[in-house]
Design a protein around this motif. Structure first.
Motif, PDB file in Angstrom:
ATOM      1  N   PRO A   1       0.820  -1.208   0.000  1.00  0.00           N
ATOM      2  CA  PRO A   1       0.000   0.000   0.000  1.00  0.00           C
ATOM      3  C   PRO A   1       0.854   1.257   0.000  1.00  0.00           C
ATOM      4  CG  PRO A   1       0.057  -0.958   2.185  1.00  0.00           C
ATOM      5  CD  PRO A   1       0.711  -1.947   1.270  1.00  0.00           C
ATOM      6  N   CYS A   2       0.289   2.321  -0.557  1.00  0.00           N
ATOM      7  CA  CYS A   2       0.940   3.627  -0.534  1.00  0.00           C
ATOM      8  C   CYS A   2       0.006   4.628   0.117  1.00  0.00           C
ATOM      9  CB  CYS A   2       1.296   4.082  -1.952  1.00  0.00           C
ATOM     10  SG  CYS A   2      -0.147   4.333  -3.018  1.00  0.00           S
ATOM     11  N   GLU A   3       0.584   5.671   0.691  1.00  0.00           N
ATOM     12  CA  GLU A   3      -0.194   6.743   1.294  1.00  0.00           C
ATOM     13  C   GLU A   3      -0.410   7.865   0.281  1.00  0.00           C
ATOM     14  OE1 GLU A   3       1.277   8.133   5.018  1.00  0.00           O
ATOM     15  OE2 GLU A   3       1.906   6.131   5.684  1.00  0.00           O
ATOM     16  N   VAL A   4      -1.611   8.429   0.282  1.00  0.00           N
ATOM     17  CA  VAL A   4      -1.932   9.567  -0.583  1.00  0.00           C
ATOM     18  C   VAL A   4      -2.504  10.670   0.302  1.00  0.00           C
ATOM     19  CG1 VAL A   4      -3.198  10.370  -2.609  1.00  0.00           C
ATOM     20  CG2 VAL A   4      -2.491   7.964  -2.456  1.00  0.00           C
ATOM     21  N   ASP A   5      -1.868  11.849   0.292  1.00  0.00           N
ATOM     22  CA  ASP A   5      -2.346  12.929   1.150  1.00  0.00           C
ATOM     23  C   ASP A   5      -3.421  13.757   0.454  1.00  0.00           C
ATOM     24  OD1 ASP A   5      -1.085  14.755  -0.567  1.00  0.00           O
ATOM     25  OD2 ASP A   5       0.575  15.166   0.804  1.00  0.00           O
ATOM     26  N   GLN A   6      -3.889  14.816   1.133  1.00  0.00           N
ATOM     27  CA  GLN A   6      -4.981  15.641   0.609  1.00  0.00           C
ATOM     28  C   GLN A   6      -4.632  16.307  -0.710  1.00  0.00           C
ATOM     29  OE1 GLN A   6      -3.852  15.510   3.732  1.00  0.00           O
ATOM     30  NE2 GLN A   6      -5.377  16.166   5.248  1.00  0.00           N
ATOM     31  N   ASN A   7      -3.347  16.481  -0.985  1.00  0.00           N
ATOM     32  CA  ASN A   7      -2.911  17.117  -2.230  1.00  0.00           C
ATOM     33  C   ASN A   7      -2.610  16.122  -3.334  1.00  0.00           C
ATOM     34  OD1 ASN A   7      -2.943  19.750  -1.007  1.00  0.00           O
ATOM     35  ND2 ASN A   7      -0.997  19.237  -0.003  1.00  0.00           N
ATOM     36  N   GLY A   8      -2.799  14.838  -3.039  1.00  0.00           N
ATOM     37  CA  GLY A   8      -2.539  13.807  -4.042  1.00  0.00           C
ATOM     38  C   GLY A   8      -1.104  13.305  -4.062  1.00  0.00           C
ATOM     39  N   THR A   9      -0.280  13.774  -3.140  1.00  0.00           N
ATOM     40  CA  THR A   9       1.105  13.322  -3.079  1.00  0.00           C
ATOM     41  C   THR A   9       1.169  11.893  -2.555  1.00  0.00           C
ATOM     42  OG1 THR A   9       1.885  15.562  -2.654  1.00  0.00           O
ATOM     43  CG2 THR A   9       3.390  13.762  -2.103  1.00  0.00           C
ATOM     44  N   VAL A  10       1.893  11.043  -3.274  1.00  0.00           N
ATOM     45  CA  VAL A  10       2.005   9.630  -2.928  1.00  0.00           C
ATOM     46  C   VAL A  10       3.305   9.383  -2.164  1.00  0.00           C
ATOM     47  CG1 VAL A  10       2.207   7.278  -3.847  1.00  0.00           C
ATOM     48  CG2 VAL A  10       0.634   8.919  -4.912  1.00  0.00           C
ATOM     49  N   THR A  11       3.199   8.668  -1.047  1.00  0.00           N
ATOM     50  CA  THR A  11       4.367   8.298  -0.255  1.00  0.00           C
ATOM     51  C   THR A  11       4.380   6.800  -0.032  1.00  0.00           C
ATOM     52  OG1 THR A  11       4.323  10.422   0.911  1.00  0.00           O
ATOM     53  CG2 THR A  11       5.599   8.652   1.917  1.00  0.00           C
ATOM     54  N   VAL A  12       5.530   6.189  -0.270  1.00  0.00           N
ATOM     55  CA  VAL A  12       5.711   4.756  -0.054  1.00  0.00           C
ATOM     56  C   VAL A  12       6.616   4.568   1.156  1.00  0.00           C
ATOM     57  CG1 VAL A  12       6.632   2.624  -1.034  1.00  0.00           C
ATOM     58  CG2 VAL A  12       5.411   4.244  -2.501  1.00  0.00           C
ATOM     59  N   ARG A  13       6.193   3.710   2.087  1.00  0.00           N
ATOM     60  CA  ARG A  13       6.969   3.462   3.303  1.00  0.00           C
ATOM     61  C   ARG A  13       7.286   1.967   3.387  1.00  0.00           C
ATOM     62  NH1 ARG A  13       6.500   8.151   6.536  1.00  0.00           N
ATOM     63  NH2 ARG A  13       4.705   9.447   6.008  1.00  0.00           N
ATOM     64  N   PRO A  14       8.391   1.538   2.817  1.00  0.00           N
ATOM     65  CA  PRO A  14       8.734   0.112   2.838  1.00  0.00           C
ATOM     66  C   PRO A  14       8.852  -0.427   4.257  1.00  0.00           C
ATOM     67  CG  PRO A  14      10.127   1.307   1.292  1.00  0.00           C
ATOM     68  CD  PRO A  14       9.397   2.339   2.085  1.00  0.00           C
ATOM     69  N   GLY A  15       8.237  -1.586   4.482  1.00  0.00           N
ATOM     70  CA  GLY A  15       8.340  -2.235   5.782  1.00  0.00           C
ATOM     71  C   GLY A  15       7.405  -1.715   6.843  1.00  0.00           C
ATOM     72  N   ILE A  16       6.612  -0.698   6.541  1.00  0.00           N
ATOM     73  CA  ILE A  16       5.704  -0.112   7.529  1.00  0.00           C
ATOM     74  C   ILE A  16       4.310  -0.728   7.383  1.00  0.00           C
ATOM     75  CG2 ILE A  16       4.552   2.031   8.227  1.00  0.00           C
ATOM     76  CD1 ILE A  16       7.427   1.720   9.232  1.00  0.00           C
ATOM     77  N   ASN A  17       3.644  -0.921   8.520  1.00  0.00           N
ATOM     78  CA  ASN A  17       2.365  -1.617   8.556  1.00  0.00           C
ATOM     79  C   ASN A  17       1.239  -0.732   9.077  1.00  0.00           C
ATOM     80  OD1 ASN A  17       3.353  -4.381   7.783  1.00  0.00           O
ATOM     81  ND2 ASN A  17       4.688  -3.953   9.521  1.00  0.00           N
ATOM     82  N   TYR A  18       0.003  -1.171   8.804  1.00  0.00           N
ATOM     83  CA  TYR A  18      -1.170  -0.322   9.028  1.00  0.00           C
ATOM     84  C   TYR A  18      -2.348  -1.102   9.611  1.00  0.00           C
ATOM     85  CZ  TYR A  18       1.309   2.684   5.657  1.00  0.00           C
ATOM     86  OH  TYR A  18       2.260   3.456   4.999  1.00  0.00           O
ATOM     87  N   GLY A  19      -3.246  -0.353  10.229  1.00  0.00           N
ATOM     88  CA  GLY A  19      -4.517  -0.878  10.688  1.00  0.00           C
ATOM     89  C   GLY A  19      -5.634   0.095  10.349  1.00  0.00           C
ATOM     90  N   GLN A  20      -6.870  -0.396  10.453  1.00  0.00           N
ATOM     91  CA  GLN A  20      -8.038   0.432  10.171  1.00  0.00           C
ATOM     92  C   GLN A  20      -8.768   0.759  11.469  1.00  0.00           C
ATOM     93  OE1 GLN A  20      -8.302   1.616   7.048  1.00  0.00           O
ATOM     94  NE2 GLN A  20      -6.394   0.450   6.843  1.00  0.00           N
ATOM     95  N   GLN A  21      -9.039   2.043  11.672  1.00  0.00           N
ATOM     96  CA  GLN A  21      -9.680   2.478  12.906  1.00  0.00           C
ATOM     97  C   GLN A  21     -11.065   1.848  13.071  1.00  0.00           C
ATOM     98  OE1 GLN A  21      -8.976   6.576  14.230  1.00  0.00           O
ATOM     99  NE2 GLN A  21      -8.080   6.986  12.210  1.00  0.00           N
ATOM    100  N   THR A  22     -11.449   1.616  14.326  1.00  0.00           N
ATOM    101  CA  THR A  22     -12.713   0.923  14.601  1.00  0.00           C
ATOM    102  C   THR A  22     -13.728   1.772  15.365  1.00  0.00           C
ATOM    103  OG1 THR A  22     -11.607  -0.067  16.530  1.00  0.00           O
ATOM    104  CG2 THR A  22     -11.735  -1.401  14.527  1.00  0.00           C
ATOM    105  N   TYR A  23     -13.358   2.992  15.767  1.00  0.00           N
ATOM    106  CA  TYR A  23     -14.315   3.801  16.540  1.00  0.00           C
ATOM    107  C   TYR A  23     -15.568   4.094  15.714  1.00  0.00           C
ATOM    108  CZ  TYR A  23     -13.073   8.120  14.033  1.00  0.00           C
ATOM    109  OH  TYR A  23     -12.891   9.084  13.066  1.00  0.00           O
ATOM    110  N   GLY A  24     -15.439   4.146  14.382  1.00  0.00           N
ATOM    111  CA  GLY A  24     -16.588   4.426  13.523  1.00  0.00           C
ATOM    112  C   GLY A  24     -17.622   3.321  13.501  1.00  0.00           C
TER     113      GLY A  24
END
Length: 281
Positions: A235-258
């Protein structure tokens, strides 16, 4: 996605080299990790056939309500939901191995249905069980983990608790990805871990627990395995301006409060409730 497992998992090698476009090195903590004030162990976690998960309750859940199991949408027995697809009230007889604090199996729980699942905006599945919380506690002395009703903060100390591997990862929330794109799927406001949570295949669906409160703040689901840009398992990160950032080796989760706003009386999913923003069919 932290791909579901079939057979023996091959060891994953996480490359530390940057991607060819907008690459970022693995991050380091931005704030000190707070001391743990709540013991976090395996009690209430479950092992699926291919993933991890947890027995969960909402702040308003009652002992007589049918219990819920939380995992990832991409862990469904029917396969990954397509982008835009939402599964609601689909019959299921899937089983889950319930673990105690030491990580030993104490029971087999059975689903009556997939109450909700999607891989759009998030990556979540909620199974309704044939047992109530009271029945599970009386028979097996296991309480459900509670979903936190508020958004976690950057720097929060967390533990990713994998029932599949019987392994606990400790790190902190490094920040949040405005959009996380992986192949054809897009997730919103994803939790980014610091590098110490180097989760692997089979940890999909693990509860991400606030170390201070013991409450679930996210569900573990993916990581960039080899530095590719926005591809499956990268996966890659995309910010509000459309800039794409790749973070090799970094992991993610999805928030559950919603999820909390979308569950009504009797632990029933109600996507029409005020404040519910989960995708609808």
């Amino acid at each position: 996605m932290r791909k579901p497992l079939v057979g023996t998992l091959l060891a994953l090698v996480l490359l530390g080299t940057g991607a060819t476009t907008a690459a970022a090195a693995p991050t380091t903590p931005t704030a000190p990790i707070a001391p743990t004030t709540q013991a976090v162990d395996f009690a209430g976690t479950v092992a699926l056939s291919n993933c991890s998960g947890s027995l969960v309750r909402l702040p308003g859940s009652q002992p007589t309500d049918p219990a819920l199991v939380l995992s990832n949408g991409h862990c469904l027995e029917s396969g990954m939901p397509a982008p835009g697809a939402v599964v609601v009230d689909k019959p299921s007889t899937r089983t889950f191995s319930l673990l105690n604090s030491a990580g030993s199996k104490v029971a087999t729980l059975r689903a009556s249905k997939i109450a909700y699942a999607t891989m759009t905006d998030t990556d979540v599945s909620l199974y309704e069980l044939t047992s109530t919380y009271a029945q599970i506690q009386a028979r097996h002395s296991i309480k459900a983990l509670e979903l936190n009703a508020t958004r976690p903060a950057q720097g929060t100390a967390i533990k990713v608790v994998s029932g599949y591997w019987k392994r606990i990862y400790s790190c902190s929330i490094d920040g949040f990805a405005y959009r996380l794109k992986e192949a054809g799927w897009t997730m919103k406001d994803s939790v980014r871990y610091t590098a110490a949570c180097d989760t692997i295949g089979g940890t999909s669906g693990s509860p991400v627990v606030d170390s201070a409160t013991g409450k679930v703040v996210a569900v573990n689901n993916t990581g960039n395995e080899d530095g590719q840009r926005c591809t499956m398992n990268n996966p890659c990160e995309v910010d509000q301006n459309g800039t794409v950032t790749v973070r090799p080796g970094i992991n993610y989760g999805q928030q559950t409060y919603g999820i909390v706003a979308c569950v009504g009386t009797g632990n029933k999913i109600d996507l029409g409730r005020p404040g519910c923003a989960l995708p609808k069919p």
